[in-house]
Each structure stands twice: as C-alpha cells, then as structure tokens.
Design a protein around this motif. Structure first.
Motif, PDB file in Angstrom:
ATOM      1  N   LEU A 221       0.831  -1.201   0.000  1.00  0.00           N
ATOM      2  CA  LEU A 221       0.000   0.000   0.000  1.00  0.00           C
ATOM      3  C   LEU A 221       0.865   1.249   0.000  1.00  0.00           C
ATOM      4  O   LEU A 221       0.469   2.292  -0.506  1.00  0.00           O
ATOM      5  CB  LEU A 221      -0.903   0.017   1.231  1.00  0.00           C
ATOM      6  CG  LEU A 221      -2.229  -0.725   1.167  1.00  0.00           C
ATOM      7  CD1 LEU A 221      -2.884  -0.734   2.528  1.00  0.00           C
ATOM      8  CD2 LEU A 221      -3.157  -0.081   0.160  1.00  0.00           C
ATOM      9  N   GLY A 222       2.054   1.138   0.580  1.00  0.00           N
ATOM     10  CA  GLY A 222       2.920   2.310   0.699  1.00  0.00           C
ATOM     11  C   GLY A 222       2.667   3.078   1.976  1.00  0.00           C
ATOM     12  O   GLY A 222       2.712   4.299   1.998  1.00  0.00           O
ATOM     13  N   ALA A 223       2.389   2.342   3.083  1.00  0.00           N
ATOM     14  CA  ALA A 223       2.161   3.005   4.366  1.00  0.00           C
ATOM     15  C   ALA A 223       3.500   3.218   5.063  1.00  0.00           C
ATOM     16  O   ALA A 223       4.385   2.372   4.982  1.00  0.00           O
ATOM     17  CB  ALA A 223       1.241   2.147   5.239  1.00  0.00           C
ATOM     18  N   ALA A 224       3.657   4.373   5.726  1.00  0.00           N
ATOM     19  CA  ALA A 224       4.875   4.617   6.485  1.00  0.00           C
ATOM     20  C   ALA A 224       4.913   3.628   7.646  1.00  0.00           C
ATOM     21  O   ALA A 224       3.867   3.288   8.180  1.00  0.00           O
ATOM     22  CB  ALA A 224       4.879   6.039   7.006  1.00  0.00           C
ATOM     23  N   PRO A 225       6.056   3.161   8.076  1.00  0.00           N
ATOM     24  CA  PRO A 225       7.414   3.441   7.599  1.00  0.00           C
ATOM     25  C   PRO A 225       7.882   2.538   6.447  1.00  0.00           C
ATOM     26  O   PRO A 225       9.071   2.335   6.294  1.00  0.00           O
ATOM     27  CB  PRO A 225       8.246   3.180   8.845  1.00  0.00           C
ATOM     28  CG  PRO A 225       7.505   2.104   9.561  1.00  0.00           C
ATOM     29  CD  PRO A 225       6.059   2.267   9.232  1.00  0.00           C
ATOM     30  N   SER A 247      -2.883   4.509  -8.920  1.00  0.00           N
ATOM     31  CA  SER A 247      -4.328   4.499  -8.698  1.00  0.00           C
ATOM     32  C   SER A 247      -4.893   3.093  -8.508  1.00  0.00           C
ATOM     33  O   SER A 247      -5.188   2.694  -7.382  1.00  0.00           O
ATOM     34  CB  SER A 247      -5.025   5.202  -9.858  1.00  0.00           C
ATOM     35  OG  SER A 247      -4.579   4.673 -11.083  1.00  0.00           O
ATOM     36  N   ALA A 248      -5.005   2.323  -9.594  1.00  0.00           N
ATOM     37  CA  ALA A 248      -5.711   1.039  -9.525  1.00  0.00           C
ATOM     38  C   ALA A 248      -5.099   0.043  -8.521  1.00  0.00           C
ATOM     39  O   ALA A 248      -5.843  -0.613  -7.794  1.00  0.00           O
ATOM     40  CB  ALA A 248      -5.797   0.420 -10.917  1.00  0.00           C
ATOM     41  N   PRO A 249      -3.741  -0.101  -8.446  1.00  0.00           N
ATOM     42  CA  PRO A 249      -3.208  -1.097  -7.517  1.00  0.00           C
ATOM     43  C   PRO A 249      -3.580  -0.844  -6.055  1.00  0.00           C
ATOM     44  O   PRO A 249      -3.639  -1.784  -5.265  1.00  0.00           O
ATOM     45  CB  PRO A 249      -1.691  -0.981  -7.702  1.00  0.00           C
ATOM     46  CG  PRO A 249      -1.519  -0.490  -9.074  1.00  0.00           C
ATOM     47  CD  PRO A 249      -2.661   0.450  -9.293  1.00  0.00           C
ATOM     48  N   LYS A 250      -3.871   0.421  -5.708  1.00  0.00           N
ATOM     49  CA  LYS A 250      -4.271   0.685  -4.320  1.00  0.00           C
ATOM     50  C   LYS A 250      -5.603  -0.001  -4.014  1.00  0.00           C
ATOM     51  O   LYS A 250      -5.825  -0.489  -2.901  1.00  0.00           O
ATOM     52  CB  LYS A 250      -4.409   2.191  -4.085  1.00  0.00           C
ATOM     53  CG  LYS A 250      -3.144   2.966  -4.322  1.00  0.00           C
ATOM     54  CD  LYS A 250      -2.119   2.732  -3.225  1.00  0.00           C
ATOM     55  CE  LYS A 250      -0.852   3.474  -3.512  1.00  0.00           C
ATOM     56  NZ  LYS A 250       0.324   2.623  -3.626  1.00  0.00           N
ATOM     57  N   LEU A 284       0.106   9.240   8.155  1.00  0.00           N
ATOM     58  CA  LEU A 284      -0.467  10.586   8.129  1.00  0.00           C
ATOM     59  C   LEU A 284       0.607  11.616   8.426  1.00  0.00           C
ATOM     60  O   LEU A 284       0.705  12.652   7.761  1.00  0.00           O
ATOM     61  CB  LEU A 284      -1.591  10.695   9.167  1.00  0.00           C
ATOM     62  CG  LEU A 284      -2.895  10.018   8.793  1.00  0.00           C
ATOM     63  CD1 LEU A 284      -3.818   9.920   9.992  1.00  0.00           C
ATOM     64  CD2 LEU A 284      -3.572  10.790   7.676  1.00  0.00           C
ATOM     65  N   ALA A 285       1.434  11.331   9.428  1.00  0.00           N
ATOM     66  CA  ALA A 285       2.461  12.298   9.820  1.00  0.00           C
ATOM     67  C   ALA A 285       3.512  12.427   8.730  1.00  0.00           C
ATOM     68  O   ALA A 285       3.781  13.528   8.230  1.00  0.00           O
ATOM     69  CB  ALA A 285       3.091  11.856  11.139  1.00  0.00           C
ATOM     70  N   VAL A 286       4.098  11.304   8.327  1.00  0.00           N
ATOM     71  CA  VAL A 286       5.193  11.343   7.353  1.00  0.00           C
ATOM     72  C   VAL A 286       4.709  11.904   6.022  1.00  0.00           C
ATOM     73  O   VAL A 286       5.319  12.801   5.442  1.00  0.00           O
ATOM     74  CB  VAL A 286       5.780   9.934   7.157  1.00  0.00           C
ATOM     75  CG1 VAL A 286       6.735   9.917   5.983  1.00  0.00           C
ATOM     76  CG2 VAL A 286       6.482   9.484   8.416  1.00  0.00           C
ATOM     77  N   GLY A 287       3.563  11.394   5.541  1.00  0.00           N
ATOM     78  CA  GLY A 287       3.056  11.801   4.237  1.00  0.00           C
ATOM     79  C   GLY A 287       2.796  13.292   4.185  1.00  0.00           C
ATOM     80  O   GLY A 287       3.301  13.998   3.305  1.00  0.00           O
ATOM     81  N   ASN A 288       2.035  13.809   5.153  1.00  0.00           N
ATOM     82  CA  ASN A 288       1.657  15.219   5.098  1.00  0.00           C
ATOM     83  C   ASN A 288       2.836  16.145   5.329  1.00  0.00           C
ATOM     84  O   ASN A 288       2.969  17.165   4.661  1.00  0.00           O
ATOM     85  CB  ASN A 288       0.559  15.501   6.117  1.00  0.00           C
ATOM     86  CG  ASN A 288      -0.792  15.027   5.613  1.00  0.00           C
ATOM     87  OD1 ASN A 288      -1.122  15.245   4.458  1.00  0.00           O
ATOM     88  ND2 ASN A 288      -1.533  14.363   6.456  1.00  0.00           N
ATOM     89  N   LEU A 289       3.704  15.797   6.292  1.00  0.00           N
ATOM     90  CA  LEU A 289       4.814  16.704   6.589  1.00  0.00           C
ATOM     91  C   LEU A 289       5.826  16.712   5.454  1.00  0.00           C
ATOM     92  O   LEU A 289       6.339  17.760   5.079  1.00  0.00           O
ATOM     93  CB  LEU A 289       5.478  16.305   7.914  1.00  0.00           C
ATOM     94  CG  LEU A 289       4.551  16.476   9.126  1.00  0.00           C
ATOM     95  CD1 LEU A 289       5.246  16.059  10.405  1.00  0.00           C
ATOM     96  CD2 LEU A 289       4.089  17.928   9.229  1.00  0.00           C
ATOM     97  N   VAL A 306       0.951   8.575   0.533  1.00  0.00           N
ATOM     98  CA  VAL A 306       1.246   7.975   1.840  1.00  0.00           C
ATOM     99  C   VAL A 306       0.216   8.443   2.861  1.00  0.00           C
ATOM    100  O   VAL A 306      -0.317   7.648   3.650  1.00  0.00           O
ATOM    101  CB  VAL A 306       2.678   8.341   2.282  1.00  0.00           C
ATOM    102  CG1 VAL A 306       2.954   7.794   3.666  1.00  0.00           C
ATOM    103  CG2 VAL A 306       3.690   7.821   1.288  1.00  0.00           C
ATOM    104  N   SER A 307      -0.108   9.747   2.827  1.00  0.00           N
ATOM    105  CA  SER A 307      -1.054  10.249   3.820  1.00  0.00           C
ATOM    106  C   SER A 307      -2.459   9.690   3.562  1.00  0.00           C
ATOM    107  O   SER A 307      -3.186   9.369   4.502  1.00  0.00           O
ATOM    108  CB  SER A 307      -1.071  11.774   3.814  1.00  0.00           C
ATOM    109  OG  SER A 307      -1.751  12.247   2.687  1.00  0.00           O
ATOM    110  N   HIS A 308      -2.814   9.529   2.276  1.00  0.00           N
ATOM    111  CA  HIS A 308      -4.146   8.985   1.986  1.00  0.00           C
ATOM    112  C   HIS A 308      -4.240   7.518   2.380  1.00  0.00           C
ATOM    113  O   HIS A 308      -5.293   7.061   2.811  1.00  0.00           O
ATOM    114  CB  HIS A 308      -4.486   9.164   0.508  1.00  0.00           C
ATOM    115  CG  HIS A 308      -4.844  10.563   0.164  1.00  0.00           C
ATOM    116  ND1 HIS A 308      -6.073  11.097   0.411  1.00  0.00           N
ATOM    117  CD2 HIS A 308      -4.108  11.576  -0.350  1.00  0.00           C
ATOM    118  CE1 HIS A 308      -6.097  12.369   0.048  1.00  0.00           C
ATOM    119  NE2 HIS A 308      -4.906  12.676  -0.420  1.00  0.00           N
ATOM    120  N   VAL A 309      -3.109   6.800   2.230  1.00  0.00           N
ATOM    121  CA  VAL A 309      -3.094   5.409   2.685  1.00  0.00           C
ATOM    122  C   VAL A 309      -3.332   5.370   4.197  1.00  0.00           C
ATOM    123  O   VAL A 309      -4.001   4.477   4.715  1.00  0.00           O
ATOM    124  CB  VAL A 309      -1.752   4.742   2.312  1.00  0.00           C
ATOM    125  CG1 VAL A 309      -1.561   3.453   3.079  1.00  0.00           C
ATOM    126  CG2 VAL A 309      -1.715   4.468   0.822  1.00  0.00           C
ATOM    127  N   GLY A 310      -2.804   6.375   4.893  1.00  0.00           N
ATOM    128  CA  GLY A 310      -3.062   6.478   6.333  1.00  0.00           C
ATOM    129  C   GLY A 310      -4.557   6.533   6.612  1.00  0.00           C
ATOM    130  O   GLY A 310      -5.073   5.810   7.475  1.00  0.00           O
TER     131      GLY A 310
END
Lengths: 479, 208
Positions: A221-225, A247-250, A284-289, A306-310
């Motif tokens: 998904l690409g979620a931090a970390p 897009s689609a793979p998510k 959410l933190a890593v993606g947005n910052l 990354v933030s949307h995956v959060g």
C-alpha cells in the motif's frame, strides 16, 4: 473437483480479460505503428467489456468456486468495476504522453491489461495461493511498465528500486502466509478463520505470521514506515505509468488487505487493529509533513499518497462493516482523484517538457481556464474540501474511527489533514495568482484525454453532491 | 550396530542437514563465485535428500531437475560471463560483520523463542504411506483438479515474464546485417550473376 459450467461463469470477467489480452497481443504484433490506434481503442473497449461482464453476472452474485480458490461477492464486484474504470481512464490519459516520447507501444497496453487481470484475481482470492499469484501477476507487470522507458536513467533506477523492494515485500508477505498455513494447516481463507477460531489469539506462530502479513500489506500500500520506495518510483517512472501504478493497484491492495485481515484473521482484529493504528498515524504524519516541502508535483503527490493510505488504514482498522465500507469508499475515491491528478501532469506535458514541477503550473488559469478549473477540483478534493467527494471520504472514515472509540486517532487525522491542505492549496494558488513564466504551458489537445480528465474532475463534484449510490454499494459490499 | 539400524533415518537426516548447512555457509564465505555456485548446488542437493526422507519424492526430484539442472547451470554461465570482481564486493564485509551477526543472532533467538522449536517436535511425523503410493500422482491430481485455476494464473505470470523480457531487451537497430529468408528465396539469377559476353580466346599453348 468436476469442471463445471458454474465455475466458468464465475471467472467471466477474468476470462474476457485474458482472452482479449492474448488476442490483442497477436493483433498488435501485426498492426505495428500504423494500427496502434486500434490497439489503444481495443484495450479500452476490453476493459469496458470486462466491466460489462461483471454487471452481466449480477452485482449481487455471491459464490465460491474452483474448489474455494476463487471468491465472488459484492465486494469483489465493486472493486473490479472500480479497477477496470480507473485503468481505462489511465489508458486514455497515457496516449499523447507516450506518443510524444516514442513509448507508445503495444507492450504498454498488454502489461497494463495483465496487471489489471492480476488485480481482478487478487480481489477475488479465496485462498492464500490465489492471493499470492494475483499479487505477483499485478506486481510483475508494473515493474516492467516502470522500466519501459529503458534509455531513461531515472526510470531505470526507479524500476530497480521498485523491483527489489517489491520482491522483498512479496517475500515478507509470503513468509507470513506460510506461517499462517503452518498454524492453521489450510490454504483456504475461510477455513483458516475456522481453524483459528478455537486457538488462542496469542499463539506465537500466528502472531509472527500476522506481523509479517501486515508488513507485506503496508509495503504494497505504501504506508509509512514502509513507504521509502514510493516517492522515488512515482517520480522516476514515466508519468503515464505513475498514473496507473498510483491508482488502480491501491484498490487491489485494499481488497487483499481485507481478504487477509478480515476473512482469515478476523479473530485477531484487536491485535491488528492496534498495528494498523500505528501505521496509519505514521503515514499521516510522514506523508503530510514530507509533502509540504516538495517542489516536484509527482513527488508531492507520492507523499500525499502515503497520507491517503493512512486514512484508508484508519477505516480498515475499525474492524467492523462500517469501517470497511468507509475504507472501500475512500479507496475508490482516492483512486479516481489520484488518476486525475497525475492525468493533469499528462495533460500539460509535451515533447521535451514534463510539467512535473509545481512551478510549471504557474498562471495556468491565464492559458487555459478550463484545465485550471479541473485541477482546482482535483486538488480541492484531495485536500478534502466540501462539497467535493474527497471530503466525504474523509468524513465517513472519521465517523468510523470515532465509532470504534479511538477519538485521539480521529483528532490526529484531522490535524494532519489540515496541515496537508496547505500543499494542495499551494498548487491552486500557483495556478490562479502567479504569473506564467513558460509560454509552452498549453494543455494538449488530445480529445480523449480532455474529455476523460474533464469527466474525472467534474466527477469529484458530482460524486460529492450525490455520494449516496456509491456509498450504498460500499456498505452493501460488507453486509 | 542395532542402534544405527534402528535410527538410520535420523542419522541420514542429520548427515544431509549438516551437509546442507555447511554448504550454505560455504556459499557466502568462499572467495571464488564459481565455487559459491557449486556449493549452492550441493546445498540444493542435500535439501533434496532431506525431502526424500520426508517422503516427498516428487518435490525432491523437481528440486534437483529444476534448480540444479536448469537454474544453477544458468547461474554458473552468468557468473562466468560477468567476471564478478570479488574484492570489490567484499569491501566492508569485516566492518559490517559484527552488526550482521548481532542482527542475525537476535532474529534467530526471537524466532526460536516465539515459534517454539519444542512445540514443533510434538507435531506428528508424516503418516506411513501405503504400498504403491506415488506422491507424483498425488501432486498431479491436486494440481490439475483443485488447483487448476492457480496453475493457469501461474502460466499467465510466465507470459508476462516473456513479454516483459522481450519488451525490455529487444532493440531494433537499423542497418544491422541480418538474413531475410523471403529475400533469399525470391532472389533472381540476374541479380547475382552477371553474364559477360567475351570473345573466346584460343587454347593456351595452341596455335593462334
């Protein structure tokens, strides 16, 4: 197992896709460069046909076939329709960009279609074997897609990173699956849940398997970390490919996460709920910052992914039908927004000009008010501004999180979403209030791309105002 | 003597497992990459023997045929062709060794503690198979009935591999010299042979 007609009917969308793709493979071989238009149109038609075959089966069809390795339910139908639709849009957007860069080849279409077949199988998986094979079919095709621009150093680097880290993630996931098999003695997702029903949730082998599976899912998904590959791959790939892999793979990864976590490991939802909460918070933190400081639009959108995956994980971790429905809604909406946002880069790009810097969008409003308006809709939707659909996605997820009693998580999500709004609004500001510096900034005139992107942008508004039917289907998927 | 006969299976297991482990260690420690590949062959072979002991003949044979016979031979070719510079690769091996050993030990201890090797020992051994039982047949039956769909998906993955490999490596360079069979067949004598009419000369050494 006796080979039955009913089983063939179950895999109708995949049959259509595979048969069509193989026919297209032969067709393209003889069509060469002059007939590539036909390949383009046929590939999009094929996706439409596959979507039609899902509808022909009936949305409500719920059945399991092929000795339990294939599962057809409302969730898989909804996800398949979304995957086919988003992929068709990506193909539509990709053509002018590829043609300008001498990448417009039949292989692009074939690999995308094979990848879509993999996703289609993945979201219908009924057994660990199908999960893994579907995932590999999807992933291997995308690795090759990234490497398609083989004389481009950046793309080759991105492809190697994507391949190595993707293989590592698959290995970790496979390790987790093997532990799950070891603990339960069966490959069937439903039977795993039954086998584990009586056992203690703290069974060590299970805990280990669960941890590995979560890491594998987070990677995909690409979620931090576990997001390190994402910005480099998104930036390095040809934008047409980024549009597709962003897009689609998510959607498929969401389907896989739900099948593994709920269908087979639903009994451990307390354990994985906490793990996902940590991942969601970190994302959410890593993606947005990190997105705040990007000057490259593709990189910025990667961190925004990354933030949307959060947010997606926030819906998933709730562990109930409401949360899943919210996460599904969010995944579909995000796939549309992401395809649109990368599609905008494709719209502005031309030969020798990538349009991937945020500065390239300076003063877009003066050159093309319509393109600027569509970009405005997409960015505002990504930021989550009402009445666009991105807002409703965030709203339903936050509702589910509050219901699950994790109020602090909802508060953190809102704070980060507000921080995140800054970088989307910056793009809008650049388009409307800055002076254009580059005269080449005129959107491409390809009709298909223009119509597709306009529809995609307006859909943000339309779905936002009439979110009911889509949301209703998302809820029905988990009844 | 009787002790050995009674425990012959156990002894064989430890022998093969020991060779497999030692060969695997050798793979990552020998200097010459060709030796490393050969040791990997030994590792696979010993593992195949262990599988034989576990009554999985088919898997054992496939391991030898596919991995030793095909994959490793290919590997050997690649290693020989690439001319790997081992000294470059080994740079920093000693420097990072302590960290590597630490991480590996920590992981090993964790896994032994968590998974519980002792618990695994309580699991029953595979049941004695009846006379004439063939695991090849059992695998074939499972593969082509219950698992036919995954089998076909695997075929698709291989198709993707072929398409990707060709798309990424095939380069059509203009101006290269290659055979065109059609041209060769269509050739007409006039374009290959030039008939020149010449006045005939007299016999050498004859009268003019």
């Amino acid at each position: 197992m006796i080979f039955a007609h009913a089983d063939l009917n179950l895999i109708l969308p995949e049959l259509v896709l595979v048969t069509g793709t193989l026919a297209l493979l032969l067709f393209d071989l003889f069509a060469r460069q002059n007939g590539r238009w036909m390949t383009h149109i046929l590939a999009i038609l094929l996706l439409v046909l596959a979507a039609a075959s899902v509808l022909a089966q009936g949305m409500g069809l719920t059945a399991s076939g092929w000795s339990g390795v294939y599962e057809r339910d409302v969730l898989s139908a909804v996800l398949k329709l979304a995957i086919y639709g988003v992929s068709a849009l990506c193909l539509l957007y990709a053509r002018p960009y590829l043609a300008d860069r001498r990448l417009w080849s039949g292989e692009f279409y074939l690999l995308v279609l094979f990848s879509v077949t993999g996703m289609s199988i993945l979201v219908s998986a009924g057994s660990l074997v199908t999960v893994y094979l579907g995932l590999e079919l999807m992933a291997l095709s995308t690795y090759a897609l990234v490497a398609l621009d083989r004389d481009n150093r950046k793309a080759s680097e991105a492809a190697i990173k994507y391949f190595v880290l993707g293989a590592l993630a698959s290995g970790i996931l496979l390790y987790g699956l093997s532990m799950l098999y070891g603990a339960s003695g069966t490959l069937d997702l439903g039977e795993i849940a039954l086998a584990l029903g009586g056992s203690q949730p703290t069974e060590p082998l299970m805990a280990f398997g669960l941890a590995f599976i979560i890491v594998g899912i987070a990677f995909k998904l690409g979620a931090a970390p576990f997001h390190m590959w994402l910005p480099d791959v998104y930036e390095g790939s040809p934008t047409a490919v980024t549009t597709f892999i962003g897009s689609a793979p998510k959607l498929a990864a969401f389907g896989m996460a739900w099948r593994l976590l709920d269908t087979s490991l639903g009994g451990l939802s307390e354990q994985w709920g906490d793990m996902l909460a940590l991942l969601a918070l970190a994302s959410l933190a890593v993606g947005n910052l990190a997105a705040l400081v990007q000057t490259n639009l593709k990189r910025m959108l990667a961190y925004s992914t990354v933030s949307h995956v959060g947010f997606l994980l926030l819906g998933l971790l709730h562990g109930g039908a409401n949360g899943y429905a919210a996460a599904l809604f969010y995944a579909i909406v995000y796939a549309l927004m992401s395809a649109g946002a990368f599609g905008m880069i494709l719209w502005l790009a031309r030969e020798g000009f990538e349009a991937e810097e945020i500065d390239d969008f300076k003063g877009l409003n003066q050159r093309s008010p319509w393109a600027a308006f569509i970009m405005l809709l997409l960015m505002a939707s990504l930021a989550g501004i009402p009445p666009l659909v991105g807002f409703f996605g965030k709203l339903v997820v936050l509702q589910a999180v509050i219901e699950s009693g994790r109020l602090w998580l909802a508060i953190a999500a809102v704070i980060f979403a507000v921080i995140g709004a800054y970088y989307y609004l910056r793009v809008i500001k650049v388009m409307y209030f800055d002076q254009s510096t580059d005269e080449r900034l005129i959107p491409a005139t390809d009709t298909g791309l223009r119509i597709g992107l306009s529809a995609n942008g307006l859909a943000q508004l339309g779905l936002g105002l009439f979110a009911g039917p889509l949301l209703a289907w998302c809820v029905r998927a988990f009844l | 003597m009787e002790l050995i006969v009674n425990n012959i299976e156990l002894i064989a297991f430890y022998l093969f497992a020991g060779i497999a482990t030692a060969a695997a260690l050798a793979v990552i420690t020998v200097r010459n990459p060709v030796y490393a590949v050969l040791f990997l062959v030994l590792t696979f072979f010993s593992t195949a023997c262990v599988w034989l002991l576990a009554r999985a003949e088919f898997l054992a044979i496939v391991l030898v045929l596919v991995y030793v016979g095909a994959v490793m031979v290919l590997f050997l070719f690649v290693v020989m062709m690439l001319d790997v510079r081992t000294d470059k690769v080994r740079e920093g091996f000693i420097r990072f060794l302590p960290v590597g050993v630490l991480v590996a030990t920590a992981m090993l201890v964790q896994m032994i503690m968590m998974i519980g090797v002792q618990r695994l020992a309580t699991l029953p051994l595979p049941a004695e198979v009846p006379e004439g039982y063939s695991s090849t047949e059992a695998v074939g039956m499972a593969l082509f009935t219950d698992y036919i769909l995954p089998f076909e998906i695997a075929a698709l993955i291989l198709t993707v591999a072929i398409i990707a490999a060709i798309a990424l490596t095939l380069r059509r360079r203009p101006g290269t010299k290659h055979q065109d069979v059609g041209d060769q067949v269509r050739v007409d004598p006039a374009s290959r042979l030039r008939m020149v009419s010449m006045r005939s000369e007299g016999k050498p050494g004859g009268k003019p």
